[in-house]
Design an enzyme around this catalytic site. Structure first.
Site, PDB file in Angstrom:
ATOM      1  N   ARG A  37      29.519 -13.066   6.584  1.00  0.00           N
ATOM      2  CA  ARG A  37      29.725 -14.436   6.095  1.00  0.00           C
ATOM      3  C   ARG A  37      31.203 -14.807   6.061  1.00  0.00           C
ATOM      4  O   ARG A  37      31.546 -15.988   6.150  1.00  0.00           O
ATOM      5  CB  ARG A  37      29.086 -14.603   4.713  1.00  0.00           C
ATOM      6  CG  ARG A  37      27.589 -14.848   4.808  1.00  0.00           C
ATOM      7  CD  ARG A  37      26.970 -15.018   3.449  1.00  0.00           C
ATOM      8  NE  ARG A  37      25.644 -15.626   3.543  1.00  0.00           N
ATOM      9  CZ  ARG A  37      24.753 -15.623   2.572  1.00  0.00           C
ATOM     10  NH1 ARG A  37      25.026 -15.043   1.426  1.00  0.00           N
ATOM     11  NH2 ARG A  37      23.578 -16.208   2.735  1.00  0.00           N
ATOM     12  N   LYS A 202      14.314 -12.933  -3.345  1.00  0.00           N
ATOM     13  CA  LYS A 202      14.333 -14.220  -4.053  1.00  0.00           C
ATOM     14  C   LYS A 202      12.939 -14.837  -3.966  1.00  0.00           C
ATOM     15  O   LYS A 202      12.691 -15.823  -3.268  1.00  0.00           O
ATOM     16  CB  LYS A 202      15.391 -15.141  -3.443  1.00  0.00           C
ATOM     17  CG  LYS A 202      16.800 -14.645  -3.727  1.00  0.00           C
ATOM     18  CD  LYS A 202      17.843 -15.541  -3.112  1.00  0.00           C
ATOM     19  CE  LYS A 202      19.233 -14.955  -3.334  1.00  0.00           C
ATOM     20  NZ  LYS A 202      20.268 -15.616  -2.538  1.00  0.00           N
ATOM     21  N   GLY A 360      21.755 -13.971   4.147  1.00  0.00           N
ATOM     22  CA  GLY A 360      22.905 -13.096   3.986  1.00  0.00           C
ATOM     23  C   GLY A 360      22.517 -11.636   4.123  1.00  0.00           C
ATOM     24  O   GLY A 360      23.131 -10.873   4.888  1.00  0.00           O
ATOM     25  N   GLY A 384      17.711 -18.932   2.254  1.00  0.00           N
ATOM     26  CA  GLY A 384      17.005 -20.055   1.630  1.00  0.00           C
ATOM     27  C   GLY A 384      17.373 -21.356   2.323  1.00  0.00           C
ATOM     28  O   GLY A 384      16.519 -22.225   2.555  1.00  0.00           O
TER      29      GLY A 384
HETATM   30  N1  LIG Z   1       9.951  -4.665  -2.241  1.00  0.00           N
HETATM   31  C1  LIG Z   1      11.137  -5.017  -2.690  1.00  0.00           C
HETATM   32  N2  LIG Z   1      11.449  -4.911  -3.995  1.00  0.00           N
HETATM   33  C2  LIG Z   1      12.668  -5.259  -4.448  1.00  0.00           C
HETATM   34  N3  LIG Z   1      13.657  -5.753  -3.676  1.00  0.00           N
HETATM   35  C3  LIG Z   1      13.395  -5.875  -2.365  1.00  0.00           C
HETATM   36  C4  LIG Z   1      12.144  -5.527  -1.816  1.00  0.00           C
HETATM   37  N4  LIG Z   1      12.196  -5.766  -0.489  1.00  0.00           N
HETATM   38  C5  LIG Z   1      13.424  -6.236  -0.222  1.00  0.00           C
HETATM   39  N5  LIG Z   1      14.169  -6.296  -1.332  1.00  0.00           N
HETATM   40  C6  LIG Z   1      15.582  -6.696  -1.466  1.00  0.00           C
HETATM   41  O1  LIG Z   1      15.744  -8.028  -1.040  1.00  0.00           O
HETATM   42  C7  LIG Z   1      17.146  -8.257  -0.925  1.00  0.00           C
HETATM   43  C8  LIG Z   1      17.410  -9.423  -0.008  1.00  0.00           C
HETATM   44  O2  LIG Z   1      16.678 -10.551  -0.466  1.00  0.00           O
HETATM   45  P1  LIG Z   1      17.127 -12.069  -0.274  1.00  0.00           P
HETATM   46  O3  LIG Z   1      15.953 -12.877  -0.669  1.00  0.00           O
HETATM   47  O4  LIG Z   1      18.417 -12.299  -0.998  1.00  0.00           O
HETATM   48  O5  LIG Z   1      17.339 -12.176   1.306  1.00  0.00           O
HETATM   49  P2  LIG Z   1      18.448 -12.897   2.169  1.00  0.00           P
HETATM   50  O6  LIG Z   1      18.225 -12.544   3.574  1.00  0.00           O
HETATM   51  O7  LIG Z   1      19.820 -12.539   1.644  1.00  0.00           O
HETATM   52  O8  LIG Z   1      18.273 -14.404   1.933  1.00  0.00           O
HETATM   53  P3  LIG Z   1      19.264 -15.403   1.146  1.00  0.00           P
HETATM   54  O9  LIG Z   1      20.389 -15.663   2.105  1.00  0.00           O
HETATM   55  O10 LIG Z   1      18.405 -16.567   0.825  1.00  0.00           O
HETATM   56  O11 LIG Z   1      19.745 -14.688  -0.080  1.00  0.00           O
HETATM   57  C9  LIG Z   1      17.704  -6.941  -0.410  1.00  0.00           C
HETATM   58  O12 LIG Z   1      18.811  -6.585  -1.205  1.00  0.00           O
HETATM   59  C10 LIG Z   1      16.531  -5.944  -0.561  1.00  0.00           C
HETATM   60  O13 LIG Z   1      16.905  -4.724  -1.175  1.00  0.00           O
HETATM   61  O1  LIG Z   2      22.685 -15.791  -0.399  1.00  0.00           O
HETATM   62  C1  LIG Z   2      22.352 -16.983  -0.314  1.00  0.00           C
HETATM   63  O2  LIG Z   2      21.222 -17.344   0.082  1.00  0.00           O
HETATM   64  C2  LIG Z   2      23.374 -18.047  -0.623  1.00  0.00           C
HETATM   65  O3  LIG Z   2      24.655 -17.509  -0.805  1.00  0.00           O
HETATM   66  C3  LIG Z   2      22.931 -18.857  -1.824  1.00  0.00           C
HETATM   67  O4  LIG Z   2      22.886 -18.036  -2.971  1.00  0.00           O
HETATM   68  P1  LIG Z   2      21.913 -18.422  -4.184  1.00  0.00           P
HETATM   69  O5  LIG Z   2      20.503 -18.177  -3.719  1.00  0.00           O
HETATM   70  O6  LIG Z   2      22.329 -17.525  -5.318  1.00  0.00           O
HETATM   71  O7  LIG Z   2      22.132 -19.877  -4.497  1.00  0.00           O
END
Ligand SMILES: Nc1ncnc2c1ncn2[C@@H]1O[C@H](COP(=O)(O)OP(=O)(O)OP(=O)(O)O)[C@@H](O)[C@H]1O
Ligand SMILES: O=C(O)[C@H](O)COP(=O)(O)O
Length: 403
Positions: A37, A202, A360, A384
């Site tokens: 990022r 999330k 991310g 998201g």
């Molecule tokens: N079964 C699970 N239980 C708990 N955590 C999990 C599980 N599967 C995946 N994860 C965790 O999910 C995290 C990533 O989730 P996240 O929703 O933030 O994805 P993202 O690709 O970063 O999307 P965003 O950019 O919206 O944050 C990772 O750190 C991973 O360890």
């Molecule tokens: O990791 C992400 O999806 C962005 O940085 C937004 O973070 P947030 O879900 O905490 O608003």
């Protein structure tokens, strides 16, 4: 939407330009485990600095509770930005206080400063319009021009994303322009079969997205933390796995609707479970085992999709024409729970599909697990944000840049 190219076409030297970036990078202590990022916002920061602007970079990191918390400091990201730019980057230890004011005042033309985490201020994320506006007013005092380039946060109606651009001449940065250009293609003319793979942690944010995706995707593969709310909705024991209890009725309705409308909503048939969440720093071996999805022991938690699910999901991706993937399939940061994420990444590469990876942590996972990021169609910095864009929603941070 005016872009930074228009800004750069005029005189920029000496102007204080506020760049709202998304420097929300994964950290292990103070070590950045993936700087994607930060690299993504470099073209914007560099172009402004090269043109002689005084560049003020601001971002959130993690989800602190509206007050300073050293765990979420942006200091490591500021240091990395300096390394990547090959220049000294000043760091303000607050966002709108004395340090920020002194740091911005001290900038010479072409210099870059990073402010401390925007979310150390309750006004940034407040649901109260007046509280957000008051914080945005203070941020506006630090700059002459606003450049929105934090694509990962454009779905957030936050002060620095939504309220601040209304107070300054505003432009979209290079990253936002590129992201929107690619994602637009997926909303306008998506080639089918269109497969969406969803995972991550999330859960509450992302479950809501399924509602919309049911009308758009041909197949939705569910992994990561959100899978267990689905398994629970089917009446299975899920032990201490992540659960979004208030979403159970909605999830049951999604399953019903998918069945009626012929959308394949595919759930894990097995899971890798463990008695505790792993230590992601020491990465010590765990007591992980694979069990069928309907046989998760009450004292275990699901931390990855199991081997049968990996094969199943790879087969569902194999004939896709378009794949959008957001959210790791498991806790990929620990080797015992990385196989599901690896399998899905490999399936994307093995397919002929146009592949978009969003998020991310998803983008970080691809790189950390050793895949060539250039082999994917597009790696979005927004998880998201990209999901909500694909839903067709108006995103506050893009709408604010439009007029
Ligand atoms: N079964 C699970 N239980 C708990 N955590 C999990 C599980 N599967 C995946 N994860 C965790 O999910 C995290 C990533 O989730 P996240 O929703 O933030 O994805 P993202 O690709 O970063 O999307 P965003 O950019 O919206 O944050 C990772 O750190 C991973 O360890
Ligand atoms: O990791 C992400 O999806 C962005 O940085 C937004 O973070 P947030 O879900 O905490 O608003």
């Amino acid at each position: 939407m005016k872009t930074i190219d228009e800004l750069l076409a005029g005189p920029v030297a000496g102007k204080r330009v506020f760049v709202r970036a998304d420097l929300n990078v994964p950290l292990s202590g103070t070590t950045i485990t993936d700087d994607g990022r930060i690299r993504a916002v470099l073209p914007t920061v560099k172009a402004l600095a090269d043109a002689g602007a005084r560049v003020v970079v601001a971002s959130h990191l993690g989800r602190p509770k509206g007050a300073p918390d050293p765990v979420f400091s942006l200091a490591p990201a500021a240091a990395r930005l300096g390394e990547l730019l090959g220049a000294d980057v000043a760091f303000a230890t607050d966002t709108v206080g004395e340090s920020a004011e002194a740091t911005v005042t001290g900038l010479a033309d072409g210099q870059v400063a990073v402010l401390e985490n925007l979310r150390f201020n309750a006004g940034e994320t407040s649901k109260d319009d007046a509280e957000r506006a008051a914080f945005a007013d203070r941020l506006a005092g630090l700059a002459d021009v606003y450049v929105g380039d934090g694509f990962g946060a454009v779905h957030r109606k936050h002060a620095s994303v939504f309220d601040l651009p209304a107070r300054l001449p505003h432009y979209a940065g290079h990253l936002i322009a590129t992201e929107v250009g690619v994602l637009k293609k997926l909303t306008e003319d998506v080639k089918r079969p269109y497969v969406v793979a969803l995972g991550g942690a999330k859960v509450s944010d992302k479950l809501a997205v399924i509602d919309q995706l049911l009308g758009k995707a041909d197949r939705i593969l569910i992994g990561g933390g959100m899978a267990y709310t689905f398994l629970k909705a089917q009446g299975y024991e899920i032990g201490s796995s992540l659960l979004q209890e208030d979403q159970l009725p909605a999830v049951a309705e999604y399953l019903e609707r998918a069945e009626k409308t012929g959308v394949e909503l595919v759930l894990p048939v097995d899971a890798v479970v463990s008695s505790a969440f792993p230590d992601l720093k020491a990465k010590a071996p765990t007591d992980s085992t694979s069990v069928a999805a309907d046989a998760i022991p009450a004292d275990q938690m699901g931390l990855d999709i199991g081997p049968e699910t990996r094969k199943l999901y790879a087969s569902k991706i194999a004939d896709a024409a378009t794949v959008f993937w957001n959210g790791p399939m498991g806790v990929f940061e620990h080797p015992d729970f990385a196989e599901g994420t690896k399998a899905v990444a490999q399936a994307l590469l093995d397919s002929e599909a146009f592949t978009v990876v969003g998020g991310g942590d998803s983008a970080a996972a691809v790189r950390i697990l050793g895949f060539d990021e250039n082999a994917f169609g597009h790696i979005s910095t927004g998880g998201g944000a990209s999901l909500e864009y694909l839903e067709g929603k108006t995103l506050p941070g893009l709408a604010a840049l439009e007029d």
